[in-house]
Design an enzyme around this catalytic site. Structure first.
Site, PDB file in Angstrom:
ATOM      1  N   SER A 232       0.795  -1.236   0.000  1.00  0.00           N
ATOM      2  CA  SER A 232       0.000   0.000   0.000  1.00  0.00           C
ATOM      3  C   SER A 232       0.822   1.278   0.000  1.00  0.00           C
ATOM      4  CB  SER A 232      -0.958   0.009   1.193  1.00  0.00           C
ATOM      5  OG  SER A 232      -2.035  -0.872   0.957  1.00  0.00           O
TER       6      SER A 232
ATOM      7  N   LYS B 147       0.143   3.809  -2.633  1.00  0.00           N
ATOM      8  CA  LYS B 147      -0.879   4.857  -2.551  1.00  0.00           C
ATOM      9  C   LYS B 147      -0.286   6.259  -2.411  1.00  0.00           C
ATOM     10  CE  LYS B 147      -4.533   1.888  -0.662  1.00  0.00           C
ATOM     11  NZ  LYS B 147      -3.889   0.665  -0.146  1.00  0.00           N
TER      12      LYS B 147
ATOM     13  N   SER C  45      -5.591   3.402   4.821  1.00  0.00           N
ATOM     14  CA  SER C  45      -5.133   2.754   3.582  1.00  0.00           C
ATOM     15  C   SER C  45      -6.278   2.096   2.818  1.00  0.00           C
ATOM     16  CB  SER C  45      -4.060   1.708   3.913  1.00  0.00           C
ATOM     17  OG  SER C  45      -3.344   1.343   2.767  1.00  0.00           O
TER      18      SER C  45
END
Length: 378
Positions: A57, A60, A117
């Protein structure tokens, strides 16, 4: 006394740092890591920083960067409403459980991405901004190329496992720096420890434990999957210096955070950021045969100096300017150097440039000036 710098000095590198990564081995428990200072972009420590690994993640950061760039460009607004698609709601993993056609503002979705997230919100924002997740991924890779992220290939906006979705500690630092340097408003989201959405119905707890437990923590993004293991881009600021610590493929979540703390502690203990300025106002430089009699010099480079703490605290500045110039002079033309030293070591050689242009007099202007001078003398 001559003020002109030699050609050799003009070729000196602008900023010189000791090779920190080779000078000391830190106790970090991960496969790859990197420590960078935000303002200068200088790397203070690195291990396997170009190894291509799954970022999970931490991906991101690029998703958030593109959203923030759109907001700051005026093509997207915090209060714009985003409608969740069936595809966005199908992401799984970390999420806030969006329902198909549920509507939420860009601000709330961005908060969900930064704090917990949320994969569903990442895809919903991507679709809203680019029309489809695939189109958004194309933008992600284009932006990565522009930032010099040569180790990176994005395949989705979330970081969910996908064969060939890779980046490096070096590239994560580059996109992290771009985000926090040019879009500081992101701190409103990345520094949240606990919050809620949906009028208090949905609780948010930050996945980045450093936000609560590390002094000066400002963000930025965690990531973990079974194959990527535990990743983190951690940012923190103390005494006006913000550092970016990237950790990839740590065996456990605890080792991820402890490794980041080790990197940040090293940076804050060993380095400082200081600003170098001329000791006095820069004197105008005469211009021969110019429409202006002189031009004003100004600093033409970054004046922030990153170096070992003891060197920053004992900086000395020397100014070397051309005694005179021959027209024409272009705005931005180098007319001297400001050299910053400490203990005999050159920390920076910063160009001094002309603030304004100065055209050369033509024949009739020169003649007119000579006649006026002769008339006044008579």
């Amino acid at each position: 006394m001559k003020k002109v710098l030699s050609g050799l000095l003009a070729l000196l590198i602008l900023l010189i740092l000791p090779p920190a990564a080779q000078a000391e081995e830190l106790a970090v428990e991960c496969q790859s890591c990197l420590l960078m200072e935000k303002t200068t972009g200088k790397i203070l420590y690195a291990v396997n920083e170009h190894e291509q690994l799954e970022p999970a993640s931490v991906t991101k950061i690029m998703t958030v960067l593109l959203v923030m760039e759109a907001i700051d460009a005026g093509t997207l607004a915090y209060d714009d409403v985003v409608t969740a698609s069936a595809y966005a709601c199908s992401m799984g993993g970390s999420q806030i459980w969006l329902k198909e056609n549920e509507q939420m503002t860009v601000e709330d979705m961005l908060k969900a991405v930064c704090v917990v997230s949320a994969n569903d919100c990442s895809v919903a924002l991507a679709e809203h901004l680019a029309g489809s997740a695939d189109a958004f991924v194309a933008r992600m890779n284009q932006r990565a190329g522009e930032l010099g992220m040569n180790d990176t290939n994005f395949l989705n906006p979330t970081g969910l496992p996908s064969q060939g979705h890779v980046t490096s500690a070096h590239d994560i630092a580059l996109m992290s720096r771009e985000l926090i340097l040019n879009h500081p408003d992101i701190r409103r989201f990345t520094t949240i420890w606990m919050d809620t959405l949906r009028d208090g119905a949905s609780a948010l707890n930050n996945t980045n434990k450093l936000i609560r437990f590390y002094q000066g923590a400002t963000g930025l993004k965690t990531g973990s999957t079974d194959s990527a293991l535990y990743c983190l881009s951690a940012t923190a600021e103390r005494d006006g210096m913000e550092l970016i610590a990237v950790v990839m493929k740590a065996p456990t979540s605890t080792q991820r955070f402890e490794s980041a703390k080790t990197l940040l502690n090293y940076g804050f203990a060993a380095y400082a950021l200081g600003e170098a300025q001329p000791p006095a106002a820069l004197e105008p430089i005469p211009v021969h045969l110019g429409e202006l009699s002189c031009v004003t010099p100004k600093l033409g480079g970054n004046t922030m100096i990153l170096a070992a703490k003891e060197k920053v605290n004992s900086m000395e500045v020397q100014i070397a300017l051309e005694e005179s110039l021959e027209a024409p002079v272009e705005a931005g033309q180098e007319v001297g150097r400001m050299t910053v030293t400490s203990g005999g070591e050159t920390l920076a050689s910063i160009p001094l440039v002309a603030e304004q242009s100065c055209a050369r007099l033509n024949y009739w202007q020169i003649l007119g000036r000579c006649l006026r001078t002769a008339f006044m003398a008579g």
